[in-house]
Design a protein around this motif. Sequence first.
Motif, PDB file in Angstrom:
ATOM      1  N   ARG A  89     -30.329  -6.873  -1.437  1.00 59.18           N
ATOM      2  CA  ARG A  89     -29.401  -7.414  -2.446  1.00 59.18           C
ATOM      3  C   ARG A  89     -29.821  -6.990  -3.848  1.00 59.18           C
ATOM      4  O   ARG A  89     -28.988  -6.597  -4.676  1.00 59.18           O
ATOM      5  N   ARG A  90     -31.116  -7.079  -4.137  1.00 54.00           N
ATOM      6  CA  ARG A  90     -31.595  -6.663  -5.457  1.00 54.00           C
ATOM      7  C   ARG A  90     -31.359  -5.175  -5.681  1.00 54.00           C
ATOM      8  O   ARG A  90     -30.978  -4.751  -6.776  1.00 54.00           O
ATOM      9  N   PHE A  91     -31.594  -4.395  -4.649  1.00 54.22           N
ATOM     10  CA  PHE A  91     -31.341  -2.955  -4.759  1.00 54.22           C
ATOM     11  C   PHE A  91     -29.870  -2.681  -5.056  1.00 54.22           C
ATOM     12  O   PHE A  91     -29.539  -1.869  -5.922  1.00 54.22           O
ATOM     13  N   LEU A  92     -28.979  -3.355  -4.346  1.00 57.07           N
ATOM     14  CA  LEU A  92     -27.546  -3.132  -4.536  1.00 57.07           C
ATOM     15  C   LEU A  92     -27.070  -3.645  -5.890  1.00 57.07           C
ATOM     16  O   LEU A  92     -26.090  -3.124  -6.440  1.00 57.07           O
ATOM     17  N   VAL A  93     -27.733  -4.665  -6.440  1.00 49.71           N
ATOM     18  CA  VAL A  93     -27.357  -5.156  -7.771  1.00 49.71           C
ATOM     19  C   VAL A  93     -27.701  -4.121  -8.833  1.00 49.71           C
ATOM     20  O   VAL A  93     -26.930  -3.882  -9.776  1.00 49.71           O
ATOM     21  N   VAL A  94     -28.854  -3.476  -8.701  1.00 51.52           N
ATOM     22  CA  VAL A  94     -29.291  -2.502  -9.706  1.00 51.52           C
ATOM     23  C   VAL A  94     -28.566  -1.169  -9.546  1.00 51.52           C
ATOM     24  O   VAL A  94     -28.348  -0.451 -10.533  1.00 51.52           O
ATOM     25  N   LEU A  95     -28.184  -0.834  -8.321  1.00 58.24           N
ATOM     26  CA  LEU A  95     -27.592   0.476  -8.035  1.00 58.24           C
ATOM     27  C   LEU A  95     -26.412   0.835  -8.936  1.00 58.24           C
ATOM     28  O   LEU A  95     -26.355   1.962  -9.456  1.00 58.24           O
ATOM     29  N   PRO A  96     -25.420  -0.044  -9.180  1.00 54.73           N
ATOM     30  CA  PRO A  96     -24.272   0.368 -10.008  1.00 54.73           C
ATOM     31  C   PRO A  96     -24.631   0.705 -11.447  1.00 54.73           C
ATOM     32  O   PRO A  96     -23.863   1.390 -12.124  1.00 54.73           O
ATOM     33  N   LEU A  97     -25.792   0.234 -11.935  1.00 60.49           N
ATOM     34  CA  LEU A  97     -26.146   0.495 -13.326  1.00 60.49           C
ATOM     35  C   LEU A  97     -26.353   1.982 -13.598  1.00 60.49           C
ATOM     36  O   LEU A  97     -26.064   2.459 -14.698  1.00 60.49           O
ATOM     37  N   LEU A  98     -26.870   2.719 -12.618  1.00 58.89           N
ATOM     38  CA  LEU A  98     -27.172   4.133 -12.856  1.00 58.89           C
ATOM     39  C   LEU A  98     -25.909   4.954 -13.092  1.00 58.89           C
ATOM     40  O   LEU A  98     -25.783   5.600 -14.142  1.00 58.89           O
ATOM     41  N   PRO A  99     -24.937   4.956 -12.174  1.00 59.54           N
ATOM     42  CA  PRO A  99     -23.717   5.728 -12.476  1.00 59.54           C
ATOM     43  C   PRO A  99     -22.900   5.134 -13.619  1.00 59.54           C
ATOM     44  O   PRO A  99     -22.258   5.874 -14.372  1.00 59.54           O
ATOM     45  N   LEU A 100     -22.938   3.804 -13.750  1.00 52.65           N
ATOM     46  CA  LEU A 100     -22.173   3.186 -14.834  1.00 52.65           C
ATOM     47  C   LEU A 100     -22.716   3.606 -16.194  1.00 52.65           C
ATOM     48  O   LEU A 100     -21.949   3.922 -17.118  1.00 52.65           O
ATOM     49  N   THR A 101     -24.039   3.635 -16.346  1.00 51.77           N
ATOM     50  CA  THR A 101     -24.635   4.049 -17.614  1.00 51.77           C
ATOM     51  C   THR A 101     -24.300   5.501 -17.923  1.00 51.77           C
ATOM     52  O   THR A 101     -23.961   5.851 -19.062  1.00 51.77           O
ATOM     53  N   ARG A 102     -24.397   6.365 -16.903  1.00 48.75           N
ATOM     54  CA  ARG A 102     -24.040   7.768 -17.101  1.00 48.75           C
ATOM     55  C   ARG A 102     -22.569   7.911 -17.498  1.00 48.75           C
ATOM     56  O   ARG A 102     -22.216   8.716 -18.377  1.00 48.75           O
ATOM     57  N   LEU A 103     -21.707   7.157 -16.843  1.00 49.51           N
ATOM     58  CA  LEU A 103     -20.277   7.254 -17.116  1.00 49.51           C
ATOM     59  C   LEU A 103     -19.958   6.818 -18.540  1.00 49.51           C
ATOM     60  O   LEU A 103     -19.230   7.514 -19.267  1.00 49.51           O
ATOM     61  N   VAL A 104     -20.496   5.682 -18.969  1.00 48.21           N
ATOM     62  CA  VAL A 104     -20.214   5.196 -20.324  1.00 48.21           C
ATOM     63  C   VAL A 104     -20.835   6.132 -21.359  1.00 48.21           C
ATOM     64  O   VAL A 104     -20.239   6.396 -22.414  1.00 48.21           O
ATOM     65  N   ARG A 105     -22.020   6.648 -21.063  1.00 45.00           N
ATOM     66  CA  ARG A 105     -22.647   7.601 -21.990  1.00 45.00           C
ATOM     67  C   ARG A 105     -21.790   8.859 -22.128  1.00 45.00           C
ATOM     68  O   ARG A 105     -21.607   9.384 -23.235  1.00 45.00           O
ATOM     69  N   HIS A 106     -21.265   9.359 -21.011  1.00 44.90           N
ATOM     70  CA  HIS A 106     -20.391  10.534 -21.077  1.00 44.90           C
ATOM     71  C   HIS A 106     -19.126  10.225 -21.878  1.00 44.90           C
ATOM     72  O   HIS A 106     -18.676  11.052 -22.692  1.00 44.90           O
ATOM     73  N   PHE A 107     -18.580   9.048 -21.687  1.00 45.64           N
ATOM     74  CA  PHE A 107     -17.371   8.671 -22.426  1.00 45.64           C
ATOM     75  C   PHE A 107     -17.648   8.574 -23.922  1.00 45.64           C
ATOM     76  O   PHE A 107     -16.879   9.075 -24.751  1.00 45.64           O
TER      77      PHE A 107
END
Length: 735
Positions: A339-357
């Motif tokens: 559960r902890r792994f899955l909670v942290v997992l979305p942060l990586l692509p989300l951070t990249r996506l917002v940074r690209h935007f």
Amino acid sequence: MAAASMRFFCRLRRRRVFAAVVAAVVVALQVFAPLQAAPPVSPASARLHATAARIPIEQQPFYGELELTAKAWSDVVLDQVVGDSPQATLLNFYAVMAEVGHRSERLGRAGASRQERLTPAERQEQIDDTELLFRLAVKALDASGFPESVRVDMAEEAAIQLKHVLDYAFTHSSRPIRVPDVAGMKAINDLRTTPTDSWRLPGAAITLTAEEDGDPDNEDYRFSVPTVMAIGEMYREIRDYPVVNQPFATPDFFGDFVYTPSYLVPPDWYLALPKSLRQRLEIPFGDQTLFQIATVLISLLIFLAVLVWLVCLLLDTYRESTAKGASLSEWERDALAWRRFLVVLPLLPLTRLVRHFVNDLMNLTGLPLVVATFFFFIVWYIAAGFFFFYLFEALGRSSAELVVRLRGGGSTIQVQRISSFVMPLCRAIGALVAIALAYRLLIELGLPSNTVLAFSAVPGLAIGLGASKLLGNLFAGLSIQTDRPLRVGEFCRVGDNLGYITKIGLRSLELQTLESRVTIPNAVADEATILNYSRRGIRGDQPPVQTLEMRIQLGEQFSPYQLEEVLYQSRRFLAGVPVLKEPLVSIDRRSDDAYCALIVVAMVELHGWQAYLSLREQLLLHLEELVERAELSEIALGIAYGTTADQLERLPALMQQVVEQDPALQFLACRLERIGAFSYDHVLEFRSSHLEHDDFEESLHELNRRIIKILETHGIEIPFPTQTLMLNPADATHS
């Protein structure tokens, strides 16, 4: 005051002195300060003697070579901008950047595709060629002075600013500018006291050099690090001056790059907007537009809201773990880790996506770009550290469960054993990956590699000075895990502590005693005497069993039959207890004991003090009842002397009759044991098969009543207790 501050930070930059990074914003400001700094250039020098007679660029000595270079680049987009002389690099860069500026301006106009009758594929091909030319030109800048996280973005911004500075320098020079080729550089170095592979543009602080740190064999000329770092300040010095019209001028290049979204060419949806609306969106606010600032703020607020939500979910897992405490099973811990792994997992692509935007689509520049990039890099690397730590922890727990299932097991204690060996290794690997990511983050934020190496030396110094005990415990933990004198779930005595092993880590082990939980350093446990009361199975996946030993003191008057009976009853009872394995029953008399003792030894699979004490208590109570039953299974009968021989002969049959009236009783014998002083002493021996002690006592009560009744029926008397009183004759006379 601002110019003095810039000169101060520039001197700090040239001396390669950096302050340590304390927080993200502080780092951003510390690193960005030198990015905006410029070497001290006087206004007169920066303006290249604007009041003097200017030589048009068409009359400069290099113009003919510049035209040839530009013509070559209009046909080929895969050449190299950097060259083996200042002339090759400077003219290539200027010609390519002019071509990029003109193409971007043409492609960035609304309706350009319709005017040129370009298909979407042809338009995209031209945009790709333009971006390729731009990236080739950017390689002519030595951007190693920028932090790695913003190096590409800042180099691209500096390249466009350098193009504007060169526009000004080439059109405002009051003397001919001769850019040396290879032969010219050789001639210049022949006149120098100390030859160098560097050349400075006359009248400007623009230097091209082939000298690079760490690459002594380099022969390609690039714009030097001080030049690249000072471009921003030079551009601000000349941006308010009108641009002289000439074939290579690109007056709106930087403005179009900064005030419109996307990369060099605005996207089609933006160009499709009405011109009046685009003019409103491009209202400048510093180096950005109100549209860019508003859009970035909205995206950041959404990102922060999601970030806070995910952090709250992560904290909830720890609250759940704390609330359940020791009752949390290994299977639940495994689910919690994933559960902890899955909670942290979305942060990586989300951070990249917002940074690209934010950085690419909205095209932030300058200080906002640095701050936003640093923020996203810090968030991404922290999330990546937690990601890998939780990943290895979850993999460790799942691998432990998988190993247990493959070996045919499934108990919690087996999972705990495998986990105690696998989890410290997985956590150590996850921690090392997180530390490596932290060092990488420091480099991305602009700290020099030697500073990062200094940081990496701190843990080694700490270990050398004060962590010797930690190393001793780590090696002792590896020794315990390898030799395995004890395992999780086993009942052991470590030194003076007796209890169950609940955890074996790399630094210490935990022992659950009857009173408390004791943490023993591995080095202490490794040197202590270990008594392991558990017996391990032949197969490693079999659960361990421990020895359960009980000693019950027997009474003084126990006869051989009673001893035999207590052994029989105890063995019969223990054989029916399913949790006991290999029960052994015997009697023993030590040299210092006056009476015999009943010894019971059995192997039992127990985990925890509560189960151990509960079983021991039940067994002791039942064994005490069996001892009492054995003692009562022998009845002494005193028959009066007046009883006839015939009656005495019929007495065993009468006793057998009354005993066998109860199906749970078995008659064994009735013997005349001795002829006493006042009675014939008989002994009745029988055996009980009752399961409950209360039933036995009730049966014994009825048996005693039947004995009295049958003796009375057959006229057999039980004599009264007799006491002889001896009188002295003298005392009798006196009385």
